[in-house]
Design a protein around this motif. Structure first.
Motif, PDB file in Angstrom:
ATOM      1  N   ARG A 102     -12.746  -8.877  12.830  1.00 49.75           N
ATOM      2  CA  ARG A 102     -13.498  -8.002  12.635  1.00 49.75           C
ATOM      3  C   ARG A 102     -14.718  -8.211  13.822  1.00 49.75           C
ATOM      4  NH1 ARG A 102     -13.677  -4.758   8.657  1.00 49.75           N
ATOM      5  NH2 ARG A 102     -12.483  -5.109   6.805  1.00 49.75           N
ATOM      6  N   SER A 116     -13.811  -4.375  14.686  1.00 53.84           N
ATOM      7  CA  SER A 116     -14.522  -3.889  13.236  1.00 53.84           C
ATOM      8  C   SER A 116     -14.440  -2.369  13.356  1.00 53.84           C
ATOM      9  CB  SER A 116     -16.113  -4.449  13.312  1.00 53.84           C
ATOM     10  OG  SER A 116     -16.637  -4.013  14.693  1.00 53.84           O
ATOM     11  N   GLU A 163     -10.209   0.699   7.277  1.00 54.65           N
ATOM     12  CA  GLU A 163     -10.601  -0.047   5.870  1.00 54.65           C
ATOM     13  C   GLU A 163      -9.371   0.284   4.657  1.00 54.65           C
ATOM     14  OE1 GLU A 163     -12.812  -2.388   5.532  1.00 54.65           O
ATOM     15  OE2 GLU A 163     -13.639  -2.099   7.486  1.00 54.65           O
ATOM     16  N   LYS A 164      -8.793   1.429   4.675  1.00 49.44           N
ATOM     17  CA  LYS A 164      -8.033   1.769   3.404  1.00 49.44           C
ATOM     18  C   LYS A 164      -6.807   0.966   3.742  1.00 49.44           C
ATOM     19  CE  LYS A 164      -9.808   6.308   2.408  1.00 49.44           C
ATOM     20  NZ  LYS A 164      -9.516   7.530   2.302  1.00 49.44           N
ATOM     21  N   MET A 200      -6.467  -2.184   5.033  1.00 49.24           N
ATOM     22  CA  MET A 200      -6.954  -3.577   5.356  1.00 49.24           C
ATOM     23  C   MET A 200      -6.268  -4.536   4.006  1.00 49.24           C
ATOM     24  SD  MET A 200      -8.695  -4.190   8.101  1.00 49.24           S
ATOM     25  CE  MET A 200      -9.296  -5.783   7.559  1.00 49.24           C
ATOM     26  N   PRO A 201      -6.295  -4.227   2.931  1.00 43.13           N
ATOM     27  CA  PRO A 201      -5.391  -5.057   1.769  1.00 43.13           C
ATOM     28  C   PRO A 201      -4.259  -5.464   2.256  1.00 43.13           C
ATOM     29  CG  PRO A 201      -6.796  -3.430   0.715  1.00 43.13           C
ATOM     30  CD  PRO A 201      -6.816  -3.078   2.151  1.00 43.13           C
ATOM     31  N   TYR A 216      -3.888  -7.545   5.387  1.00 42.78           N
ATOM     32  CA  TYR A 216      -4.267  -9.270   4.733  1.00 42.78           C
ATOM     33  C   TYR A 216      -2.998  -9.666   4.177  1.00 42.78           C
ATOM     34  CZ  TYR A 216      -9.167  -8.956   6.228  1.00 42.78           C
ATOM     35  OH  TYR A 216     -10.449  -8.824   6.701  1.00 42.78           O
ATOM     36  N   GLU A 240      -8.279 -12.749   1.078  1.00 43.97           N
ATOM     37  CA  GLU A 240      -8.904 -11.779   1.710  1.00 43.97           C
ATOM     38  C   GLU A 240      -8.325 -10.203   1.226  1.00 43.97           C
ATOM     39  OE1 GLU A 240      -8.032 -14.021   3.228  1.00 43.97           O
ATOM     40  OE2 GLU A 240      -9.434 -14.973   4.333  1.00 43.97           O
ATOM     41  N   GLU A 296      -9.808  -9.508  -2.499  1.00 40.47           N
ATOM     42  CA  GLU A 296     -11.069  -9.073  -2.099  1.00 40.47           C
ATOM     43  C   GLU A 296     -11.122  -7.562  -1.663  1.00 40.47           C
ATOM     44  OE1 GLU A 296     -13.304 -12.175  -0.143  1.00 40.47           O
ATOM     45  OE2 GLU A 296     -13.038 -13.732  -1.588  1.00 40.47           O
ATOM     46  N   SER A 297     -10.480  -7.439  -0.692  1.00 38.36           N
ATOM     47  CA  SER A 297     -10.350  -6.068  -0.152  1.00 38.36           C
ATOM     48  C   SER A 297      -9.921  -4.959  -1.125  1.00 38.36           C
ATOM     49  CB  SER A 297      -9.610  -6.185   1.224  1.00 38.36           C
ATOM     50  OG  SER A 297      -9.520  -4.821   1.883  1.00 38.36           O
ATOM     51  N   LYS A 304     -12.397  -4.478  -3.672  1.00 39.15           N
ATOM     52  CA  LYS A 304     -13.550  -3.746  -3.178  1.00 39.15           C
ATOM     53  C   LYS A 304     -13.323  -2.241  -3.094  1.00 39.15           C
ATOM     54  CE  LYS A 304     -16.490  -3.408   0.866  1.00 39.15           C
ATOM     55  NZ  LYS A 304     -16.849  -4.033   2.389  1.00 39.15           N
ATOM     56  N   LEU A 305     -11.950  -2.013  -2.583  1.00 42.36           N
ATOM     57  CA  LEU A 305     -11.502  -0.496  -2.610  1.00 42.36           C
ATOM     58  C   LEU A 305     -10.943   0.206  -3.833  1.00 42.36           C
ATOM     59  CD1 LEU A 305      -9.634  -0.948   0.804  1.00 42.36           C
ATOM     60  CD2 LEU A 305     -11.788   0.048   0.641  1.00 42.36           C
TER      61      LEU A 305
END
Length: 909
Positions: A824, A828, A833-834, A836-837, A840, A848, A851-852, A855-856
């Protein structure tokens, strides 16, 4: 037992037997009277085919004309085939032998070899081949047998090289030069390794080797100055026998050539007047020497080749005193388990006594087989000694004596020649087998597992012995041993019976051996039909066809197409046509009709079946013949209605394309698009030049424009431009090959080596950014340019995102490189962001990724993590709880609030 051992003789600790196998009807007695004048005839070449094959006598009578090279060939040992003497006049014969197919092989002095089929003799079928263009004269030759065929080695008369052929039917000529600088003449040589093709040769008292892959040191035999006159290798190519001019015989191992004392003196003539003049191996353990005492007395000396002990005076005297004698010249041929001896009117088989027979029948033998044989003979005459011997066999603890005894009796029966002795041994084996069914320690519950194996062994041996004994019959005359039968195999045996016209007997053999029809009876019937075709007496082709139809039409599984091809090869065209409709597939019928030049019939058959592919095949064959006009071809093509485009284009690819295209456009203007596609297909023909490719593509584009198909026209124009660019780049860069590549493959190839040229080509063809980024990252990954890939990702916002960077790294198993694109601190503002999971998860960053995803609040991401990654138990529980939590929240986000209110109201009540 006395009758069995009566024919045994022991020479120098060698037990041997001689079997009178066959009486030759004429042979050597007709060629030469040894009591007559030596000037009457020339010494004949005598070749005995291995494994009970025929005997050939090749001789040339003396004449006043020195240039006369006419030879007479006599074939013996074929009672059912009255083979007449044949003439040979194609050169001076220096060597005669048989191939493994039982064809006669003659080598002539002019560097040629000739293969003759003596069973169905026809001079036009003989094969003559030259042993290399540079070879004009040869002095000697020999053959060697392998699983691949019959090989031939010849020594050039100037002794500069050996010429080798591993298979005389499919010759590949090789030349082997002697490894030593020869100052003397090569006096003897032989093949000592057929796999690596190694040759041992002798000059003076020195033996050296040479070969295609191996070379050994020279071997000097000390103490003897006489010339070596003969080298002979054993049947397994492991041992070598050496004959000196003074009659001494040495034996050594092939592997020890070059080491001290590798050859051991096994027999010395001691300057006797009657010395050994010829030697040959009997199998691989005994050497037979021929000692000539007079014109009418020839001794055979038996020399032990099994051990390396040198000769002693006692052994020399034993060899000299114990001999087999003949009163006619002797000719020897080595077999795998013995030696065949032709002399006068007799053809004998000499064999070192097999250990299997010796161990059973020898008077003092204590082997299980001998005990079982004695037990059976005592049982036969109701002697109680049988019980005592059986108890001794059953009480053996170190080995299972009874089982060993049964196996030894079966093995001895297979090596025995007399049928009455075979029966006794097999009865002894069956007698012992009857006591194997029950284990004496637990007679009620235990059955020996080897009984079924021994049952099969007994059955197979009895069946095979029955066959071998029948092969010895005078009407068959293939006197092979059981070991030779196993070496030949059933297929080669059937082939030999068929060549002798023994079709009925061969059919019985296939039934006895339970061979499948396609390998047995059906193959024999096809061979019978082929023989009918090749028989010179059969001249009425209609009668031949009717006879074959009547005999074979109702037999299932007969490949009639093989008979049809044989008829065509024999130029019996009427027979071929008559048999085409008898169980021959349509494609084979059409193929044969085209071969017979029946084109219209072939096309009619193809059209009648409705198979357009088959019709096109016929048209292509007609067109490729080259003797049909374009108009006739068009008329035949017109017979095809509603021909698919792809098949018509195959026709258009033939020669006279331009005339054909013009003809089509004249007949129908709507044919332009089809012709255009033909031009495109022609562009991918690798044989045409770059300019021709551009011409084809330009013509196609023009035709597509005429029919308003602008999209395909533009594609054709782009392809023409690409061909030109590729040609320019190849001439400019030299080191790359671009011809035939697509635009994407061309860009990828250039990026790997010449990135600036790739950028220029991309602009010329207006390649979109997204597509070009995809091509670039794949090219970087292919050439392992990970630093360049990382720097390329930092340049500007990627039009395809950064997940493709990660995917291409993972594809090449570079997870560490993939993780760099999730930094990031660098990306970054560029990462989605959508996604990212998912990214990872792909790089194995489990915490990670979870968590991602939480979060989403992405259920899809959590499911992807669960299905993709190998999680431990705690992490799996964590993911499932997160999924349940999100699923519950997704059902009704306010249900927890409503539940709390409901519980509060209930408390108030």
């Amino acid at each position: 037992m006395t009758d069995v051992t009566a024919s045994w003789r022991i020479y120098d600790e060698i037990s041997y037997r001689k079997v009178e196998s066959t009486v030759l009807t004429g042979g050597l007695a007709q060629i030469r009277d040894v009591r007559g004048s030596a000037s009457d005839t020339i010494k004949p070449f005598v070749a005995i085919a291995p494994c009970g094959g025929p005997v050939a006598f090749v001789y040339k009578r003396l004449s006043t004309n020195l240039n006369d090279t006419k030879y007479t060939i006599m074939i013996e040992h074929l009672p059912k085939l009255a083979v007449k003497p044949k003439e040979f006049d194609r050169g001076i014969v220096i060597f005669v032998d048989w191939t493994i197919n039982e064809d006669l092989l003659l080598v002539t002095e002019d560097g040629k070899y000739h293969i003759m089929n003596i069973f169905h003799y026809n001079a036009s079928n003989d094969v003559s081949k030259q042993l290399g263009e540079s070879v004009s004269v040869i002095s000697s030759a020999c053959t060697f047998k392998t699983n691949q065929g019959t090989g031939l080695v010849a020594l050039a008369k100037n002794q500069e090289s050996f010429i080798t052929v591993k298979n005389v039917y499919s010759p590949i000529i090789q030349t082997i030069s002697p490894s030593a600088d020869l100052r003397s003449t090569i006096s003897a040589w032989c093949v000592i390794d057929h796999a690596e093709l190694t040759i041992a040769y002798a000059y003076d008292n020195i033996i050296a080797t040479c070969g295609t892959t191996s070379r050994r040191e020279q071997q000097i035999i000390p103490g003897i100055t006489d010339t070596i006159v003969k080298l002979v290798s054993s049947s397994n190519y492991k041992s070598i026998a050496v004959l000196r001019d003074n009659g001494d015989v040495f034996i050594g191992s092939r592997e020890n050539i070059g080491s001290p004392q590798s050859f051991v003196l096994k027999y010395s003539s001691n300057n006797d007047k009657a010395k050994v003049t010829d030697i040959a191996w009997s199998g691989s353990d005994t050497v037979i020497g021929v000692r000539v005492k007079s014109k009418v007395w020839f001794d055979l000396l038996v020399i032990n080749g099994k051990h390396s002990r040198p000769m002693t005076e006692q052994s020399r005297q034993a060899i000299s005193d114990d001999f087999v004698y003949y009163t006619s010249p002797v000719y020897l041929t080595t077999e795998i388990d013995g030696i065949r001896i032709a002399s006068g009117r007799s053809l004998d088989f000499f064999q070192r006594l097999p250990d299997e027979i010796y161990n059973v029948f020898h008077l003092l033998s204590d082997s299980p087989g001998a005990k079982l044989y004695s037990a059976y003979m005592n049982y036969k005459y109701e002697n109680q000694m049988a019980e005592l011997l059986l108890n001794q066999l059953k009480s053996t603890r170190t080995t299972n004596g009874l089982e060993e005894g049964v196996k030894q009796c079966i093995a001895a029966a297979s090596h025995e020649h007399e049928s009455k002795n075979q029966k006794i041994l097999l009865k002894a084996a069956l007698f012992g087998r009857s006591f194997l069914c029950v284990n004496l320690n637990q007679p009620k519950t235990s059955v020996r597992p080897t009984v079924s194996v021994i049952n099969d062994l007994c059955t197979n041996t009895i069946r095979n012995l029955h066959l071998v004994n029948n092969l010895h019959h005078i009407d068959i005359s293939i006197p092979i041993t059981y070991k030779q039968f196993e070496l030949l195999g059933t297929r080669i045996l059937i082939d030999r019976l068929l060549r002798r016209n023994l079709h009925e007997f061969a059919t019985h053999v296939t039934k006895l051996l339970r061979m499948p029809p396609e390998e047995g009876e059906n193959r024999i019937l096809v061979q019978w039909a082929v023989q009918q075709l090749n028989d010179p007496a059969n001249t009425n082709e209609e009668a031949i066809a009717e006879s074959i139809k009547k005999s074979l039409a109702n037999v299932p599984g007969i490949p009639f197409i093989d008979i049809v091809k044989a008829a065509n090869q024999a130029k019996k065209y009427i027979v071929a046509e008559r048999l085409l409709d008898v169980k021959v597939s349509l494609s084979d019928q059409i193929d044969m009709l085209l071969t017979l030049n029946k084109r219209n019939e072939a096309l009619d058959k193809a059209l009648a079946c409705g198979d357009t592919d088959l019709a096109i095949f016929v048209l292509m064959r007609i067109k490729s013949s080259g003797d049909v006009s374009l108009t006739d071809f068009n008329l035949k093509l017109a017979k095809l209605k509603n021909l698919p485009l792809s098949l018509l284009l195959q026709c258009l690819e033939e020669r006279d394309r331009n005339n054909f295209h013009n003809e089509l456009r004249k007949q129908n203007s709507s044919e332009r698009e089809r012709v255009a596609y033909s031009h495109i297909i022609q562009r991918f023909t690798t044989a045409i030049t770059i300019s021709d490719q551009r011409t084809e593509l330009t013509s196609a584009s023009k035709l597509f424009r005429e029919v308003k198909n602008d999209t395909v026209a533009q594609l054709a124009e782009d392809e023409a431009r690409l061909v030109s660019k590729q040609d320019e780049l190849e001439k400019k860069l030299f080191t790359i090959q671009l011809k035939g590549l697509s635009l994407v493959d061309t860009l990828e190839t250039l990026i790997i080596q010449y990135e600036k040229d790739a950028d220029i080509l991309r602009k010329d063809f207006n390649v979109p950014d997204k597509r070009y980024w995809w091509i670039k990252i794949q090219a970087y990954a292919k050439k392992n340019a990970w630093v360049q890939l990382l720097e390329f990702g930092k340049k500007q916002t990627s039009p395809i995102g950064y997940e493709p960077f990660i995917d291409v790294c993972i594809r090449y198993k570079r997870i560490d490189e993939a993780r760099r694109f999730l930094d990031r601190s660098v990306y970054s503002l560029k990462l989605d962001e959508k996604r990212m999971p998912f990214m990872y998860a792909k790089v194995q960053m489990v915490d990670e990724a979870i968590e991602s995803a939480m979060k989403l609040k992405s259920l899809d991401a959590l499911h992807f993590i669960e299905s993709t990654l190998q999680l431990d138990e705690a992490t799996t529980v964590r993911v499932r709880q997160a999924i349940e939590k999100l699923q519950g929240y997704g059902d009704n986000p306010l249900k927890h609030v409503f539940g709390f209110l409901y519980r509060g109201n209930a408390a108030d009540d």
